[in-house]
Design a protein around this motif. Sequence first.
Motif, PDB file in Angstrom:
ATOM      1  N   LEU A 194      35.756  31.499  38.560  1.00  0.00           N
ATOM      2  CA  LEU A 194      36.897  32.415  38.564  1.00  0.00           C
ATOM      3  C   LEU A 194      36.491  33.794  39.093  1.00  0.00           C
ATOM      4  N   GLY A 195      35.464  34.378  38.474  1.00  0.00           N
ATOM      5  CA  GLY A 195      35.032  35.698  38.913  1.00  0.00           C
ATOM      6  C   GLY A 195      34.504  35.704  40.327  1.00  0.00           C
ATOM      7  N   ARG A 196      33.793  34.660  40.712  1.00  0.00           N
ATOM      8  CA  ARG A 196      33.236  34.605  42.060  1.00  0.00           C
ATOM      9  C   ARG A 196      34.318  34.418  43.111  1.00  0.00           C
ATOM     10  N   GLU A 197      35.333  33.595  42.780  1.00  0.00           N
ATOM     11  CA  GLU A 197      36.434  33.419  43.723  1.00  0.00           C
ATOM     12  C   GLU A 197      37.211  34.714  43.900  1.00  0.00           C
ATOM     13  N   ARG A 198      37.437  35.436  42.809  1.00  0.00           N
ATOM     14  CA  ARG A 198      38.172  36.689  42.922  1.00  0.00           C
ATOM     15  C   ARG A 198      37.418  37.692  43.801  1.00  0.00           C
ATOM     16  N   LYS A 199      36.099  37.744  43.638  1.00  0.00           N
ATOM     17  CA  LYS A 199      35.313  38.666  44.461  1.00  0.00           C
ATOM     18  C   LYS A 199      35.407  38.307  45.933  1.00  0.00           C
ATOM     19  N   THR A 200      35.399  37.016  46.246  1.00  0.00           N
ATOM     20  CA  THR A 200      35.544  36.581  47.637  1.00  0.00           C
ATOM     21  C   THR A 200      36.918  36.941  48.188  1.00  0.00           C
ATOM     22  N   LEU A 201      37.955  36.741  47.377  1.00  0.00           N
ATOM     23  CA  LEU A 201      39.311  37.060  47.818  1.00  0.00           C
ATOM     24  C   LEU A 201      39.491  38.559  48.018  1.00  0.00           C
ATOM     25  N   ILE A 202      38.895  39.363  47.145  1.00  0.00           N
ATOM     26  CA  ILE A 202      39.000  40.815  47.305  1.00  0.00           C
ATOM     27  C   ILE A 202      38.334  41.258  48.607  1.00  0.00           C
TER      28      ILE A 202
END
Length: 388
Positions: free
Chosen positions: A161-169
């Motif tokens: 979850l956190g890693r995907e959000r960082k990629t999307l940001i």
Amino acid sequence: MFKTVERPDAPAAIRMDIGAIFVSLELSRSTWLLTSVSPGAGEKMSQHATPAGDLRQLFECLAELKRKAMARTGKTYPIIVIQEAGLDGFWIHRALEREGIESHVVDAASIAVPRRRRRAKTDRIDGKTLLRTLMAFKRGEPRVCAMAKPPSVEEEDRRRLGRERKTLIAERVERVNRIKGLLFTQGAIDYQPLRRDRRARLEALRTGIGDPLPARLKGLISRELDRLELLLAQIKAVEAERDALLAEQSRQAPAAAAMLLAFKGIGPEFATVLWLEGLFRSFANRRQVAAYAGLAPTPWRSGSIACEQGASKAGNPRLRATLIELAWLWRRHQPKSALTLWFEDRVKANGGRIKKTLLVALARKLLVALWKYVTTGLVIEGAVMKTA
């Protein structure tokens, strides 16, 4: 008179009793190279190659090693396997453990190698080095290597979850900069792609000399906005799933993420990263906590030479980057805490110099203090908690 000592037939390291079948896996995209040493085989290393990803052939090869050892010695020996932490993750380790095989995952950077300017490196050499490292580790040699502690499937999946959000940001920033760059070439510098009225403002936008935007440029920006809006929807969905996970964890005991949210200056994203990337693990002491984040100091001392090389950067990079960012914000939101006062005193004592170096030290102290808080409930001295 001198006493005559009979010379052994082989070096002591070779004549040691082997109570298991030791196997190292050198993994690549095309082949898996197995290097093994078995009881009764003269303690010689043998190597076999199997196609990458073929678990059936891997288990057949391991079973054949076990059968040959049984034929030579009349005994059944367990199999112990080692592999490097790398691109394949932990699925092979889990498959081996599911078959009842003892498996270890090693940090490749912790294995000692020759320090010559030019050294030979092949899969065969690396496989033998891995095997010798495994045997030394099982003999109980201290600090011969650093074995990784593989997370469970659930723990590994939660971190996405956190890693995907960082990629999307990061992708959102790229799209926004792309749109602004295209408009900057036409003199339109006041357009904000993240505003809700971005479509209407694009239609009314003019160039720096007052002309309408070229048709093809407007079409290109419109398609960039399509991608941007898709990213915004995905970020919103990931954040909603993150908040649901935090709410679920807050009902469990111990609720580490909910405890972190109690501090002023720590929001859902910081709490999620700190919990999922580091504080969900159990550590024996503060040195292990700092080392896991790559914030442990690395002194260089030899004779009269004594200097510090800074943080090791050998741990979790996502956790380390989040802690550095949190350390900056901690000074703003917790100005009366003991950690902030320590930082300000040290900066003042050094005349305002080495501020970034001291900030890394503050991040390390902050991580240790938060770890103590979630494990023992010890609140950071002077820290302000959020009101209910």
